[in-house]
Scaffold this motif. Structure first.
Motif, PDB file in Angstrom:
ATOM      1  N   ALA A 150       0.805  -1.224   0.000  1.00 26.68           N
ATOM      2  CA  ALA A 150       0.000   0.000   0.000  1.00 26.68           C
ATOM      3  C   ALA A 150       0.834   1.268   0.000  1.00 26.68           C
ATOM      4  O   ALA A 150       0.280   2.364   0.006  1.00 26.68           O
ATOM      5  CB  ALA A 150      -0.941   0.010   1.211  1.00 26.68           C
ATOM      6  N   GLY A 151       2.151   1.148   0.017  1.00 26.88           N
ATOM      7  CA  GLY A 151       2.996   2.334   0.119  1.00 26.88           C
ATOM      8  C   GLY A 151       3.941   2.493  -1.056  1.00 26.88           C
ATOM      9  O   GLY A 151       4.019   1.643  -1.950  1.00 26.88           O
ATOM     10  N   ILE A 152       4.665   3.588  -1.037  1.00 27.89           N
ATOM     11  CA  ILE A 152       5.641   3.883  -2.084  1.00 27.89           C
ATOM     12  C   ILE A 152       6.771   2.866  -2.023  1.00 27.89           C
ATOM     13  O   ILE A 152       7.363   2.646  -0.962  1.00 27.89           O
ATOM     14  CB  ILE A 152       6.211   5.302  -1.907  1.00 27.89           C
ATOM     15  N   GLY A 153       7.077   2.242  -3.145  1.00 21.41           N
ATOM     16  CA  GLY A 153       8.173   1.281  -3.183  1.00 21.41           C
ATOM     17  C   GLY A 153       7.946   0.169  -4.182  1.00 21.41           C
ATOM     18  O   GLY A 153       6.961   0.171  -4.938  1.00 21.41           O
ATOM     19  N   LYS A 154       8.844  -0.796  -4.160  1.00 21.36           N
ATOM     20  CA  LYS A 154       8.785  -1.895  -5.122  1.00 21.36           C
ATOM     21  C   LYS A 154       7.647  -2.868  -4.849  1.00 21.36           C
ATOM     22  O   LYS A 154       7.115  -3.499  -5.765  1.00 21.36           O
ATOM     23  CB  LYS A 154      10.109  -2.681  -5.088  1.00 21.36           C
ATOM     24  N   ASP A 155       7.270  -2.984  -3.569  1.00 19.40           N
ATOM     25  CA  ASP A 155       6.363  -4.057  -3.179  1.00 19.40           C
ATOM     26  C   ASP A 155       4.973  -3.919  -3.786  1.00 19.40           C
ATOM     27  O   ASP A 155       4.345  -4.925  -4.132  1.00 19.40           O
ATOM     28  CB  ASP A 155       6.262  -4.122  -1.649  1.00 19.40           C
ATOM     29  N   SER A 156       4.468  -2.690  -3.911  1.00 19.10           N
ATOM     30  CA  SER A 156       3.135  -2.514  -4.488  1.00 19.10           C
ATOM     31  C   SER A 156       3.105  -2.964  -5.947  1.00 19.10           C
ATOM     32  O   SER A 156       2.169  -3.641  -6.388  1.00 19.10           O
ATOM     33  CB  SER A 156       2.699  -1.055  -4.375  1.00 19.10           C
ATOM     34  N   LEU A 157       4.144  -2.611  -6.702  1.00 16.22           N
ATOM     35  CA  LEU A 157       4.209  -3.001  -8.113  1.00 16.22           C
ATOM     36  C   LEU A 157       4.480  -4.497  -8.263  1.00 16.22           C
ATOM     37  O   LEU A 157       3.901  -5.157  -9.131  1.00 16.22           O
ATOM     38  CB  LEU A 157       5.292  -2.198  -8.820  1.00 16.22           C
ATOM     39  N   ALA A 158       5.362  -5.043  -7.422  1.00 17.38           N
ATOM     40  CA  ALA A 158       5.670  -6.472  -7.498  1.00 17.38           C
ATOM     41  C   ALA A 158       4.438  -7.307  -7.159  1.00 17.38           C
ATOM     42  O   ALA A 158       4.179  -8.347  -7.784  1.00 17.38           O
ATOM     43  CB  ALA A 158       6.820  -6.809  -6.549  1.00 17.38           C
TER      44      ALA A 158
END
Length: 368
Positions: A150-158
């Protein structure tokens, strides 16, 4: 302060949130989910967006670093961390969005992945008992699923990439085109995982007897060419280029396993047997190992996953499953290769809690 906003920035943040509502309607229709459930998941995911933003302001994190780091003339674009800097800079510098507004944009990315994951689980439990359907709903609402995506970073896109890949695998014949954005998104943030996606996809298509021979050959050739193009990027990202492959792999695994051993979430896995490494990566921290409220919440999620995996594997042994249209070979290949690589190269449990959602949606689908 990251959370301090002017009235205009507050209004823009509301506008970004409202933009997510028609997106929710469209995504709900595509995944054949009712709008009521879709908007519930959107609001749920957005709550974690605000929680994640607050957490970053209190304890620090990559989100603030990405937001304040802008590309300059000396910064050459590359995949991974720098790619996120460029994307975040577009929202923060060019569009002038605040930290919260930018977080809400990334929140939409993660939400799309959550909707795809939810749709896949609903497909899996379509004709199952109410208790199993309830378990599927509980999994979708696990805090760890939404917090990191839910936040800025790689994890949301991944996570969005993984969700789309899972949805595509349910019927490759009709949804094979969805793999294209899934692979591109994963390439943008984690090239080595994108390479695994392509390899698993190619392997599964070649051995998929239900598809025509011409279709399999055509997809195989395209995937092979794509793999050849992406592999150098993946090797560069993993710091394996310009080395003897065998020595580099061994050195890389030991080097990665020694990273991030400091801090409350660290566990030295370099001396563990492979089975312990896999178990540690998937199911730890346990509740008695929790050192903070976030880690305790993650440990409760892990207990749900542990129960699901024990129950799922037991059911697999007892019963014979008849596949419908889903490409289980792709799901197993991608999940197990990614699990093996990440579990042998990650020492910090905090990192595993975030990164494992790149493949656990596939494993959960297979278990349930």
């Amino acid at each position: 302060m990251l959370l301090e906003m002017s009235i205009w920035e507050f209004i823009v943040s509301i506008i970004v949130f409202l933009v997510g509502i028609p997106i929710t309607k469209y995504v709900s229709e595509y995944f054949k989910t009712g709008f009521k459930r879709g908007i519930s998941l959107y609001i749920w995911h957005t709550l974690f967006c605000f929680l994640y933003a607050w957490y970053v302001t209190q304890y620090g994190g990559d989100a603030g670093y990405y937001y304040f780091t802008s590309p300059n003339d000396r910064l050459v674009f590359s995949f991974g961390t720098i790619a996120i800097k460029y994307l975040t800079s577009f929202f923060s510098n060019i569009l002038g969005l605040s930290f919260i507004a930018t977080s809400l944009v990334y929140n939409i990315f993660g939400f799309i992945g959550l909707m795809a994951f939810d749709a896949a689980l609903r497909y899996a439990v379509l004709q199952k008992k109410r208790t199993i359907r309830g378990l599927a709903s509980v999994i979708v609402f696990l805090p760890s699923v939404s917090f990191w995506s839910a936040g800025i970073g790689k994890d949301s896109l991944a996570f969005m990439s993984a969700g789309l890949a899972l949805w595509a695998a349910l019927n490759f014949k009709q949804r094979v085109w969805i793999m294209i954005p899934s692979i591109i998104i994963m390439l943008f943030v984690r090239p080595h995982i994108a390479a695994i996606l392509i390899i698993s996809f190619t392997f599964s298509i070649i051995f998929q007897k239900r598809l025509s021979f011409i279709f399999r050959v055509g997809i195989g050739i395209i995937a092979l060419i794509t793999t050849i193009l992406i592999l150098p990027i993946s090797l560069k990202y993993s710091k394996l280029e310009n080395s003897k492959i065998t020595q580099s792999l061994e050195k890389y695994i030991h080097q990665r396993a020694s990273y991030n051993k400091e801090g409350g979430g660290s566990v030295d896995i370099s001396t563990m047997p492979i089975t312990s490494q896999v178990g540690t990566y998937l199911f730890r921290p346990f509740p008695f190992e929790a050192h903070s409220i976030p880690s305790f919440a993650a440990s409760l999620d892990n207990m749900v996953l542990l129960y699901l995996f024990v129950w799922g594997i037991t059911s697999m042994i007892k019963r014979r499953y008849i596949s419908k249209k889903e490409n289980r070979l792709f799901l197993w290949t991608y999940s197990l290769i990614t699990l093996l690589i990440l579990s042998t190269t990650t020492a910090n449990l905090g990192i595993s809690v975030r990164q494992k959602w790149m493949f656990t949606p596939m494993l959960i689908f297979l278990m349930i």
